[in-house]
Scaffold this motif. Structure first.
Motif, short mmCIF file in Angstrom:
data_model
loop_
_atom_site.label_atom_id
_atom_site.label_comp_id
_atom_site.label_asym_id
_atom_site.label_seq_id
_atom_site.Cartn_x
_atom_site.Cartn_y
_atom_site.Cartn_z
N GLY A 156 -2.40 -18.37 30.27
CA GLY A 156 -3.68 -17.68 30.44
C GLY A 156 -4.06 -17.04 29.12
N GLU A 157 -3.75 -15.78 29.01
CA GLU A 157 -4.08 -15.04 27.77
C GLU A 157 -3.61 -15.78 26.52
N GLY A 158 -2.44 -16.40 26.61
CA GLY A 158 -1.85 -16.99 25.40
C GLY A 158 -2.07 -18.48 25.25
N GLY A 159 -2.98 -19.07 26.01
CA GLY A 159 -3.14 -20.52 26.02
C GLY A 159 -3.31 -21.16 24.66
N HIS A 190 -2.20 -20.18 21.77
CA HIS A 190 -0.96 -20.22 20.99
C HIS A 190 -0.01 -21.27 21.55
#
Ligand SMILES: Cc1ncc(C[n+]2csc(CCOP(=O)(O)OP(=O)(O)O)c2C)c(N)n1
Ligand SMILES: Cc1ncc(C[n+]2csc(CCOP(=O)(O)OP(=O)(O)O)c2C)c(N)n1
Ligand code: SF4
Ligand code: SF4
Ligand SMILES: [Mg+2]
Ligand SMILES: [Mg+2]
Lengths: 555, 281, 555, 281
Positions: free
Chosen positions: D93-96, D98
Motif C-alpha cells: 500500500g503505502e510502500g508500493g 519502493h
C-alpha cells in the motif's frame, strides 16, 4: 460533578462500556465528557477512559476520581492514588486488592452466566447506574437507539444483572442535557463535513483520524458521499483536489505524518486555487511518535507547509460544538476564497466525547462553484478581491484549465515575470478579505484580570476550568483567550487584552510554545512565561492551575 | 482539426510528442467528443505538457500524481471523458504506486503514457523504462537497474486493457487511442515516443526496426499468452492491444455511484442531516 | 567591470559558449560572475546568460550591458534597451537589425565552414576576446583542461576564426584571479559534500538541484561515493537516512517540491537523531511554479517542516565560497549533533558561476560516528548535552536500535509519559550548544549607518553591490547584515546593529518577507519596510538601490 | 533460542506474528548469524514490530518506507545481513513504489511480508491484498478493489526470488526464510499470517484448507510457469519458492561497490579533493 475511570487491557471492551455509559448518563440529564487514554496496541497493555459528568457543561477531564471501574488488577494499582478518599473501586470478586474502597462483584462469573464473557464491563454499568441513583427502566430504549439490534438484549440483561448487585450511594443530580447530543470530536468534524455538503472523501487510515473516515463511510450511502480508501496519503489529497476540480466538495483527513505526505499537493491546491479541506488530527511527533496520544505541535508546520507562498487558513476547533460548525465554515471559506483550509484538531478533542446542544443547520450556507458563465471564461481572471469565478468542467460549454506551473489568467503555463508577479499578488490579495472575517478568540474569565492565559484549539476545556479554579481563590484575577482561528491570526481582541494584562502566559500542548511564537511574529506581543506539556496527555484545568500558582511554568 | 488546437508547443523539433498530440486530437474528434466534455489530466514533464496544447478541460497537476485526480474526476462526474497523458517517469517512477492501485480500482479512464524511456524535461536521466546501460549525466556508468515492463506489470496487476502504441505509426495509434477511450475501465496505452534530444538509443530507427502490429490472429483475451507477448521485447516488439478483458468499473461497483449517478449533481438533504444529528441524542 | 549578455533559444549552445568564455576570462585574470536565465524547455524559447567580469570580486549580475551576443534576433529585440549607448551587439550578418551598435559577422557561415553549425557561439567568443584586448594564444591550453579531448580542436579553431574578424575595442584590465576557481553554486555544494567525506548520495532529478547530482555522479568512482537515482524523493531521503544509520555520510538534494515529499522522513531523522544533510535549491512555488527560476520562499517551510518538534539547522549559503565551506560544516554539525541540516540554496546561487579563491581543505575536520564502545551501549542514552554516543551497526558487538516511535534509551518503543518528556527534552537540549556555535551574519557597509538592510543567502551579492552604490552618494549611510545561518537564528550582531539603526529594511526574494518574520518572532526586532521580489528573477544591486532611494519599497 | 529474544510482544494472543517471529529467530540462529551482523528493518504496523522483539540491529522507520533504508544499509555495508519484516499494507500500500523499484534494483536483502490481508494496527481496514467484499469500518460495503497479487507482480517486475510461506507451517517457513536470506539478491517472501482479531475471512482454518507445499517436482526457474503458479489462488494455494533465477545484485553491478568493497570503510583522500579543486581553476 462526578468522575469515573474505566480501565483494563486493550480488547477488554472498555470502549463499548464507555460508549454505553456515556449515552445513558447523558440521557439521565448529565453533561458528559469522556477522555480516552489508549495505547497503540490491539490487545493487552493498559487503556483507560475517564468519564466526567455533571449538571454544568463539562468540557474537559480530571484525574480526581470518584470511582474506578477496574477490568483488571493493573488498573487498580495504576490509578488507586487518583481516587478520592470516599471513592470506590468497582472490580471483579476475584481481584486481588485490599483497598478498602473496593466494591467486589463477581462480574466475570455473571458474564459467563449471561453467556458472553465480554460483558463484564456492561455489568459494571448496571452497578454504576445503581450507585448513582439512576432508574434502569429506560436502558433498553436507549440501547436500542444506537446498538446493533442483535446486541441489545444481552447488554440490557447485563446492565440489569449488575444493577441488582449494588445499593445507591450518590445523589442523582438533575441535569438539563437529556436532549443534547453526545459525540466525539472526530464525529463532529465528520458530521460537519456532511452537513456542509461533502460529496467526496478520501483518506488513508491513520490514528487518531480514522474515526472521521469511519463515520463518513457509515453514512456514505445515506448521504451520497463517495468514500475512498487511498493507497497512500499522497493519493488521498490529490484525489480530493481532483474531485474538487470536478465540483465535488471534498475533504481528506489524517494525522501529522500523513499530512507530511500531503504537503506538496497542499501547495497544488494553493497555486491552482482549489477549495480543499484537510483535517489534521494531531498526535505527538516527530515521525511515528506516540500514535494514539495527543499533542499540539503541528501548528507552525500547518502555517508554512509546502514550498512557495499562497493563502491558506488554519482553524483549530476548541470544542465538540466548534468542531461541527467550524468544519462547515471551513468548506464555505475554502470555496469562497478558493484556498485550502486546515482543520487542526488533535487526539484529545478527536477521541473524547462531549455533550453538545443539538446542531442547528437551519442557518447553514455553504458556497458552491459556478455551473454557468457568460462571456470569455478565464479560470484565473484578475479581480479586485483576488478571487476568480470558478466554473467546474463539463457543466458549461467553457473550458476549465488549471496548472501547477505558474500560469496566466487562462490557466496556461507562463514564464513572464510580470504575469508571475500579478498572479502571486492576486492570490495573496485574498488574505485581505479573509482577515476581515476572522473569528476573534474566545475570552473567558474576569474582565478585570491581571494575568491573561493564552491557548488554542482543544485547550479550551482545560483552560476554562483553570480560569474558574484560579478565580475561585482570593487574589490575582485571571482570564484566558482561546484561539479557534489560528492562521491568519486574528489580533484585535488579543491586542486589546494584552494591553491590559500584567502577565501573559501561553498554555500549549507542545514543547516550544508555537502559538506564542506566531503571536510574537504577527503582533509583537510577548508571553512572559509558558505552561507547556508534551508527554502525549492533555493537561487538565487543575494541572494548569497548579503550574500557574506554583510558579512552575517553564518558558 | 482546429477545434482541439491551442498554444504553440515547447517541444524540440522532431519530438515524438507532436505525433501523439495530433493522434489524440484526431481520436477525440473522430469519437465526436466535445472539448468541454473531455478532461486531460497530466503530471509534469514533456509528455505532461499535452493539456497545455489541447483545447479541452485541463488539469496539469504534480509530477507523478496524474492518476489520483483523474480517478477522482471520473468518480465525481462520470459524464466526463477523462484522459491521462503523461510520461514514463511520471507514471512508473514518481507515480508508480498510483499506477498499481488505479489498476486495482479499475476506474474508467484512458491512460496514455508517452514512453520515451528517459526523463526528458529534466534533461536526460534514466527513467524506469530505460534500458540497462543507458548513460546519462547522473548515471555516467550507465543505468544498472532492470527496465520495468509496464505492460507485463499492468497485466499482472489486473488491468483489463493493456496496449502498446508507437508515435511513428499514427494511424495505428489513433485506433488504439479510440479503443482505449471507449474501453470501460482503466485502459493503459504505453506509447513508444522517440526523444530526439536525450535518447540516442531508442530512436525512430530503433523502433521502426522492431515494432510490428499485432494481427487479427492475435487473441488478447488469454492472460498467460498476453504476459508472454508483453515479454517480447527483443528484435521484435508488438504494438497493439496485448490484453483485453471486460471488467466492472469502479463506478459500476461503487454503491453511491452505480447506475450512472453523477456525484456532483447530488445535493445534501438538510432533513437527512438532521436525522444524523438526532442519532447522537 | 564589463558585462556581456549571450542570448538565444534553448538548444543553441548558449551554455557551452558561456562555460568556455567564463573560464577564459578568469584565466585572463578577471573575476567572473555568470548569471543564467533559462526557460523550462529543451529547445526554443528565449534563454540568456549575463557574464560580468572585472578586477574586483564580482558577486552578482547586472542588466547594464556592455555587449550583447545575439544567437538569434529575438535576443536583440528583448535586450537592446539594456545595452549601454556605447555597447555592442555581436550577431550574425544575416540578422535583421538596424541597431547602430551591431557588429555583424557571418558566424553561421563560418561555423558551417569549420564543419559544425553549433559553434557560432564559440566563434563569438573569439570576437569577444579580440574586442576586449585579450591574446588568444593560450586558448587551446585552457580548453584542453576542461573540454573533452575530441571537442578541443574545433572549438579552438572557432575561437581563432572569430578572433580574426574583429578589432580591439576595450582596455584589457589586469586582474588577479587567474588562479582562482570558477564554478557554480551547485558544484560548490557538491564539492563541499565530497570534501566532507560524502559516501552515499541519493536523489530524484529536479531542477535546479540536478547539477549537484551530476557533479557527484561524475566523480563517484574517483571519490568512492555511491550515487543512486531514487524512484522518488521519499525513497531518496529514506535511503539517505538508512545509509547514515549504517555509517555512511549521506546527502540528498532537491528543490522545494521534492522537499515536500521528504518532510515525513525529515522528521524521521529528527526523532531517530540521524545525521543527514538535505540540500534544497529553491525555485519559485507553490507546486511546480517556475521550475528553472529563483526564489527564497521556502525558509519558513524549512524551519517548521514535519509534524512534531525536533532540533534542526538551516544554513543558507551566501556565495560560491560559502556554498563549499558551509556544506562541509553542515556534515560536521549533522554528525556532532545527530540532527538533520538543510542547506537552503536557490537557483540564483546554484546555477550561476562565481570566481573563488581555491578552496583550502587543510583545516577541514568532520566528525565521525563511533565504531567502538565499551560498557552497556544505549543508542539514546541521556547525556548532559543531549547528544548520545552514536555507534554504527555491524562494526562492534553492540546492537544499534533506532525507532520512529517514541522510544527509551535503548531505542525501543515506549508509551510512558515520563520517558517521552525526557526524550523530547534530551533532543531539544542540543539546541543550547548549537546556538553557541552559530555564525553571526556578515556585516557590510558603513559602521556609522542610518539604514540597515537585512537579507539572507544568495542576497549577499546583490546586497553588497547595493550597499556600495547607496554609500557612494552623499547623505544617508547604509549597511547590511546578510545571514548564512538562518535557523536557529543568530541574534547577537543583529541586536547590536538593530539598536543603532534608524530604519531596518529586509530585502528578500519572496512575497511575505520570511526572514523578517523569523526575526520578529525570535528577537522582537521589526523591519520598518521591505524590498520584496518574487518574479523568479534575482534582484540586482541597482534595483535594490533604486527601490530604496525611490522609496518604492513594499512592506 | 535465547540469543535473539528481547521484549514482551504487544500482539494479540493467537496472532500469526508469533510464529513468524519464532521462525525468524530460528532461521537466523540456524544460519549462525551473530545479532550484531544482522539488521532488521521495518516500517510501521503490527508486523513491523518485529525489530522491537528481536535482539539484532533494528531500524524501525516510517510506515511504508522500510525498503529504501534497507537497500541503502546494504549498499553502505554489504557485510550486514539485511532483513525487512513488514506488513502487507506497509509493503504493497503505502510502500508500493519502493516495492517495485527495489525489485529492479535487486539489492541483496530478504523481504518478509507478513501478509494478513488487512491493516492490523489501525484496526482492520482492507489492505491491498484483502479479498473483494472484505468489510471493515471504512469499507462498510465491502472492498471493491481487486486484490493485488504480490507474487505475480514481483515476477513481472523481475524479482529473482519469489516465494510464499504460511505462519501455520513453521518448519517450512524457516526453510524458506533461510533460502531467502541466502539468496543473492532481492528475495520476496510473502507470508500468510492470520490476524485473529480483524481478519475473519482468512483464518488459520481458511489457510489450512488451501495451502499446499510445492514439491520437488516443481521447477521454479520457468517464468511463465511461475506466473501461472502465482495465479493459483483458488481452492489450492501453493507455498514454497514459486520463482527463482540467479541475477547480478546491485552491489555486484555498482562500480563503486563491486568486488565486495564496504562503503563505510572507505576514506576520502584529501589529495583527491585537491585534485578536484584544481580542475575548477
Ligand atoms: C516532486 C517532483 N520531483 C521532480 C520533479 C522534476 N521533474 C519534472 S519532469 C520530470 C521527469 C520527466 O520525465 P517523464 O515523466 O518521463 O516525462 P518526459 O519529460 O520524458 O516526457 C522530473 C523528474 C518535479 N517536477 N516534481
Ligand atoms: C504515513 C502514515 N500513514 C498511516 C499510518 C498509520 N498506519 C500505521 S500501521 C498502518 C497499516 C498497517 O497495516 P499493515 O502494514 O498490513 O501491518 P499490520 O498491522 O497488518 O501488520 C497504518 C495505516 C502511519 N503510521 N503513517
Ligand atoms: S527533450 Fe525529448 S521528449 Fe522533450 S521535447 Fe525534446 S525530444 Fe521531446
Ligand atoms: S490485530 Fe491482528 S495482526 Fe495485529 S496483533 Fe492482533 S491478530 Fe496480530
Ligand atoms: Mg519520459
Ligand atoms: Mg497487514
Amino acid at each position: 460533578m462526578y468522575n469515573l475511570l474505566i480501565g483494563g487491557a486493550a480488547g477488554q471492551g472498555i470502549d463499548t462500556t464507555a460508549a454505553i455509559l456515556e449515552k445513558l448518563m447523558k440521557r439521565f440529564g448529565y453533561s458528559v465528557f469522556t477522555y480516552r487514554d489508549f495505547m497503540s496496541r490491539i490487545r493487552g497493555g493498559h487503556n483507560f477512559i475517564i468519564m466526567r459528568f455533571g449538571t454544568d457543561e463539562v468540557l474537559s477531564h480530571s484525574y480526581d476520581l470518584d470511582g474506578i471501574i477496574a477490568l483488571n488488577e493493573e488498573t487498580i494499582s495504576i490509578h488507586e492514588h487518583e481516587l478520592k478518599e470516599d471513592g470506590f473501586i468497582l472490580c471483579d470478586s476475584d481481584m486481588d486488592t485490599d483497598d478498602k474502597r473496593s466494591i467486589k462483584i463477581p462480574m466475570n462469573d455473571m458474564a459467563k452466566e449471561i453467556g458472553n464473557s465480554k460483558v463484564s464491563g456492561v455489568i459494571a454499568i448496571g452497578v454504576i447506574l445503581k450507585l448513582f441513583g439512576e432508574n434502569a427502566d429506560n436502558v433498553e430504549e436507549v440501547l436500542r437507539g444506537f446498538l446493533d439490534e442483535k446486541h441489545v438484549d444481552v447488554n440490557v440483561k447485563a446492565i440489569n444483572e449488575g444493577y441488582k448487585t449494588a445499593d445507591k450511594r450518590y445523589e442523582k443530580l438533575e441535569g438539563r442535557f437529556e436532549n443534547w447530543m453526545i459525540l466525539s470530536g472526530n464525529q463532529a468534524v465528520a458530521l460537519g463535513a456532511i452537513a456542509a455538503g461533502l460529496r467526496f472523501y478520501c483518506a488513508y487510515p491513520m490514528s487518531p483520524a480514522t474515526p472521521i473516515m469511519e463515520y463518513i463511510a457509515l453514512k456514505s450511502h445515506e448521504m451520497g458521499v463517495v468514500v475512498e480508501q487511498a493507497e497512500d496519503e499522497i493519493a488521498a489529497i490529490n484525489m480530493a483536489i481532483g474531485a474538487s476540480y470536478a465540483g465535488a466538495k471534498s475533504m481528506t483527513s489524517t494525522s501529522g505524518g500523513g499530512f507530511s505526505l500531503m504537503v506538496e499537493a497542499f501547495g497544488l491546491a494553493g497555486i491552482t486555487e482549489m477549495p480543499l479541506v484537510v483535517v489534521n488530527v494531531q498526535r505527538p511527533g516527530p515521525a511515528t511518535g506516540l500514535p494514539t496520544r495527543t499533542e499540539q505541535a503541528d501548528l507552525k508546520f500547518m502555517v508554512s507547509a509546502s514550498q512557495g507562498e499562497f493563502p491558506r487558513m488554519v482553524i483549530a476547533p476548541r470544542t465538540h460544538k466548534d468542531a461541527f460548525y467550524q468544519t462547515i465554515r471551513a468548506f464555505d471559506i475554502a470555496e469562497r476564497y478558493q484556498i485550502p483550509v486546515v482543520i487542526l484538531s488533535d487526539q484529545y478533542l478527536g477521541d473524547s466525547s462531549g455533550t453538545v446542544e443539538p446542531f442547528d443547520i437551519s442557518g447553514v450556507e455553504v458556497a458552491e462553484p459556478l455551473r454557468e458563465f457568460s462571456g470569455e471564461y478565464l479560470r484565473y481572471r484578475y479581480t479586485y478581491s483576488g478571487v476568480s469565478p470558478r466554473l467546474i468542467p463539463g457543466k458549461s460549454e467553457n473550458i476549465v484549465a488549471i496548472d501547477s506551473d505558474e500560469h496566466d489568467e487562462a490557466g496556461r503555463i507562463i514564464e513572464s515575470a510580470e504575469i508571475r508577479t500579478k498572479m502571486v499578488d492576486k492570490r495573496m490579495k485574498k488574505l485581505e478579505m479573509l482577515k476581515e472575517e476572522l473569528i476573534e478568540p474566545d475570552f473567558i474569565g474576569h474582565d478585570d484580570f491581571d494575568t491573561l492565559l493564552i491557548g488554542w484549539g482543544s485547550m479550551y476545556g482545560p483552560l476554562s476550568e483553570a480560569i474558574d479554579m484560579l478565580n475561585s481563590a482570593e487574589g490575582e484575577r485571571f482570564a484566558a483567550l482561546v484561539f479557534g482561528d489560528v492562521f491568519p491570526l486574528p489580533d484585535k481582541v488579543l491586542k486589546e487584552k494584552a494591553e491590559k494584562a500584567k502577565n501573559i502566559i501561553n498554555v500549549e500542548q507542545n514543547a516550544t510554545g508555537q502559538l506564542a511564537g506566531i503571536i510574537r511574529e504577527y503582533t509583537g506581543i510577548e508571553c512572559s512565561s509558558s505552561v507547556l506539556k508534551y508527554d502525549g496527555r492533555q493537561i487538565t484545568g487543575k494541572q494548569i492551575t497548579e503550574k500557574i500558582l506554583g510558579g512552575g511554568s517553564n518558558g | 482539426m482546429a477545434e482541439y488546437k491551442t498554444y504553440e508547443t515547447a517541444w524540440c523539433p522532431g519530438c515524438g510528442n507532436f505525433s501523439i498530440l495530433e493522434c489524440l486530437r484526431t481520436a477525440l474528434e473522430e469519437l465526436e467528443k466535445d472539448p468541454h466534455e473531455v478532461v486531460v489530466v497530466a503530471g509534469i514533464g514533456q509528455a505532461a505538457k499535452i493539456p497545455q496544447y489541447i483545447n479541452a478541460n485541463a488539469f496539469s497537476g504534480l509530477h507523478g500524481r496524474a492518476l489520483p485526480p483523474a480517478a477522482a474526476i471520473k468518480m465525481a462526474n462520470e459524464k466526463l471523458t477523462v484522459i491521462v497523458s503523461t510520461g514514463d517517469g511520471d507514471t512508473y517512477g514518481e507515480g508508480g504506486n498510483h499506477f498499481i492501485h488505479n489498476i486495482r480500482r479499475n476506474i474508467d479512464i484512458a491512460h496514455f503514457v508517452h514512453d520515451n524511456q528517459v526523463y526528458g524535461l529534466t534533461k536526460g536521466q534514466a527513467s524506469p523504462t530505460s534500458g540497462q546501460g543507458f548513460v546519462s549525466g547522473v548515471e555516467p556508468d550507465g543505468n544498472n537497474d532492470e527496465p520495468l515492463n509496464p505492460l507485463l506489470i499492468a497485466i499482472a496487476t489486473g488491468a483489463g486493457f493493456v496496449a502498446r502504441g508507437f508515435a511513428g505509426n499514427p494511424k495505428h495509434l489513433v485506433k488504439l487511442m479510440k479503443q482505449a477511450i471507449e474501453y470501460k475501465g482503466y485502459a493503459l496505452l504505453d506509447i513508444y515516443q522517440p526523444c530526439v534530444t536525450f535518447n540516442k538509443t531508442n530512436t525512430y530507427k530503433w523502433y521502426n526496426e522492431r515494432v510490428y502490429e499485432l494481427g487479427d490472429d492475435y487473441d488478447p483475451s488469454n492472460k498467460i499468452n498476453a504476459m508472454e507477448k508483453a515479454m517480447e521485447l527483443g528484435d521484435k516488439i508488438p504494438i497493439g492491444v496485448v490484453y483485453q478483458e471486460a471488467k466492472r468499473t469502479f463506478n459500476e461497483k461503487n454503491e453511491v455511484l452505480k447506475g450512472g449517478k453523477v456525484l456532483v449533481d447530488k445535493k445534501t438533504d438538510p432533513a437527512a442531516v438532521n436525522k444524523l444529528i438526532k442519532e447522537f441524542i
